[in-house]
Scaffold this active site. Structure first.
Site, PDB file in Angstrom:
ATOM      1  N   ASN A  19     -26.887 -52.517 -10.863  1.00 28.69           N
ATOM      2  CA  ASN A  19     -27.653 -53.590 -11.496  1.00 28.69           C
ATOM      3  C   ASN A  19     -28.265 -53.021 -12.768  1.00 28.69           C
ATOM      4  O   ASN A  19     -29.224 -52.258 -12.706  1.00 28.69           O
ATOM      5  CB  ASN A  19     -28.740 -54.077 -10.521  1.00 28.69           C
ATOM      6  N   LYS A  21     -29.880 -54.527 -14.979  1.00 31.40           N
ATOM      7  CA  LYS A  21     -31.125 -55.219 -15.384  1.00 31.40           C
ATOM      8  C   LYS A  21     -31.066 -55.526 -16.874  1.00 31.40           C
ATOM      9  O   LYS A  21     -29.998 -55.831 -17.394  1.00 31.40           O
ATOM     10  CB  LYS A  21     -32.342 -54.377 -14.979  1.00 31.40           C
ATOM     11  N   HIS A 106     -33.386 -61.115  -6.557  1.00 27.67           N
ATOM     12  CA  HIS A 106     -33.931 -59.791  -6.831  1.00 27.67           C
ATOM     13  C   HIS A 106     -35.465 -59.884  -6.884  1.00 27.67           C
ATOM     14  O   HIS A 106     -36.010 -60.874  -7.368  1.00 27.67           O
ATOM     15  CB  HIS A 106     -33.382 -59.247  -8.149  1.00 27.67           C
ATOM     16  N   GLU A 108     -37.530 -58.642  -8.797  1.00 26.29           N
ATOM     17  CA  GLU A 108     -38.079 -58.861 -10.150  1.00 26.29           C
ATOM     18  C   GLU A 108     -38.028 -60.341 -10.504  1.00 26.29           C
ATOM     19  O   GLU A 108     -38.904 -60.849 -11.205  1.00 26.29           O
ATOM     20  CB  GLU A 108     -37.309 -57.994 -11.163  1.00 26.29           C
ATOM     21  N   GLU A 178     -34.131 -54.067  -0.608  1.00 27.03           N
ATOM     22  CA  GLU A 178     -34.756 -53.307  -1.679  1.00 27.03           C
ATOM     23  C   GLU A 178     -36.281 -53.364  -1.518  1.00 27.03           C
ATOM     24  O   GLU A 178     -36.910 -54.332  -1.958  1.00 27.03           O
ATOM     25  CB  GLU A 178     -34.384 -53.910  -3.037  1.00 27.03           C
ATOM     26  N   GLY A 184     -37.522 -48.407  -8.996  1.00 26.56           N
ATOM     27  CA  GLY A 184     -37.908 -47.845 -10.284  1.00 26.56           C
ATOM     28  C   GLY A 184     -39.103 -46.901 -10.207  1.00 26.56           C
ATOM     29  O   GLY A 184     -39.682 -46.533 -11.228  1.00 26.56           O
ATOM     30  N   SER A 224     -34.587 -46.610  -6.071  1.00 24.46           N
ATOM     31  CA  SER A 224     -34.559 -45.190  -6.430  1.00 24.46           C
ATOM     32  C   SER A 224     -33.453 -44.421  -5.702  1.00 24.46           C
ATOM     33  O   SER A 224     -33.632 -43.251  -5.339  1.00 24.46           O
ATOM     34  CB  SER A 224     -35.930 -44.540  -6.193  1.00 24.46           C
TER      35      SER A 224
HETATM   36  P1  13P Z   1     -33.812 -48.471  -9.125  1.00 21.39           P
HETATM   37  O1  13P Z   1     -32.547 -47.866  -8.619  1.00 21.39           O
HETATM   38  O2  13P Z   1     -34.014 -48.257 -10.605  1.00 21.39           O
HETATM   39  O3  13P Z   1     -34.992 -48.121  -8.304  1.00 21.39           O
HETATM   40  O4  13P Z   1     -33.628 -50.067  -8.987  1.00 21.39           O
HETATM   41  C1  13P Z   1     -33.172 -50.584  -7.808  1.00 21.39           C
HETATM   42  C2  13P Z   1     -32.881 -52.024  -8.021  1.00 21.39           C
HETATM   43  O5  13P Z   1     -33.801 -52.821  -8.215  1.00 21.39           O
HETATM   44  C3  13P Z   1     -31.490 -52.462  -8.026  1.00 21.39           C
HETATM   45  O6  13P Z   1     -31.393 -53.844  -7.996  1.00 21.39           O
END
Ligand code: 13P
Length: 261
Positions: A19, A21, A106, A108, A178, A184, A224
């Protein structure tokens, strides 16, 4: 793999998805996709590789991945089929570009853009009807985890969305667990913490749709995930891949994660 012996149907796929983003310009994204295609050639055939670039990158990246083993995913789709919804991108638009998947729900999007489980039901319906597979994200935030509510939160997210669908629909749905506190932050869930939630998700699915549907469901871990921890996570019996954020922006790291099965 040993753990496959335990599977009833052996239909479960391992899927590692990147992803991206809101990262990379279009030329940078095309270069990243080319590097992923190149590096993925040597991976074992039982791992599916997916890239999920921003909407603006989908057309040129579709050209890059065409005819390769790399599948293409969007990061979101509209909650309406078409019409006067300025700024939105429909399932038909994504399918016409050659997308195989869309990520939905997601954290976010739930956190910053008001995505609700109700809206997700509509989006999943549209995606499946339009021929896209869905990677549905679930996961608790830090407060919920500290309050010991993580099983309840994730169970409710699964019930609120997936219980509107059928076992047949589930064949085109992947779940990504997640934990928000691990996204992140560099703070990965331990393999044991992830496994107990994955097992819980599978048992909720089994209760509603039966053992075979639960057994065939791919459940990815995200948060992560990196080359140094992927092997331990993927060794768990209910962790069937990863949804990778930061580490998916470097082709070598992303492929090293995919090589961890
Ligand atoms: P990270 O791997 O940067 O922690 O993000 C995970 C994520 O949100 C994938 O959709």
């Amino acid at each position: 793999m040993n753990r496959k012996i335990n599977l009833l149907h052996n239909m479960r796929k391992y899927i590692v998805a990147g992803n991206w983003k809101m990262n990379t310009t279009v030329p940078e994204g095309v270069a990243l996709a080319k590097a992923v295609v190149e590096a993925s050639k040597d991976l074992p055939a039982n791992v599916e590789i997916v890239v999920a670039p921003p909407f603006t990158h989908l057309a040129p990246v579709a050209e890059v991945v065409k005819g390769t083993r790399v599948k293409l995913s969007a990061q979101n789709c509209a909650d309406h089929e078409k019409g006067a919804y300025t700024g939105e991108v429909s399932v038909a638009m994504l399918a016409s570009l050659g997308c195989d998947y869309t990520i939905l729900g997601h954290s976010e999007r739930r956190q910053y853009y008001g995505e609700t489980d109700e809206k997700l039901v509509e989006k999943v319906k549209l995606a499946l009807a339009g021929g896209l597979k869905v990677i549905l994200c679930v996961g608790e935030n830090l407060d919920e985890r500290e309050a010991g509510k993580h099983f309840d939160v994730v169970t409710a997210q699964i019930e609120n969305v997936l219980f509107h669908f059928t076992a047949e629909d589930l064949k085109n749905i992947v779940v990504a667990y997640e934990p928000v506190w691990a996204i992140g932050t560099g703070k990965t869930a331990t393999a044991a913490q992830a496994e107990e939630i994955h097992a819980c998700i599978r048992s909720v699915i089994a209760g509603k749709f039966g053992l075979a549907a639960a057994d065939d469901l791919t459940i990815q871990y995200g948060g992560s995930c990196k080359p140094s921890n992927a092997r331990e996570l993927f060794a768990e019996k209910d962790i069937d891949g990863g949804l990778i954020g930061g580490a998916a922006l470097k082709a070598d790291d992303f492929i090293a994660i995919a090589a961890s099965f």
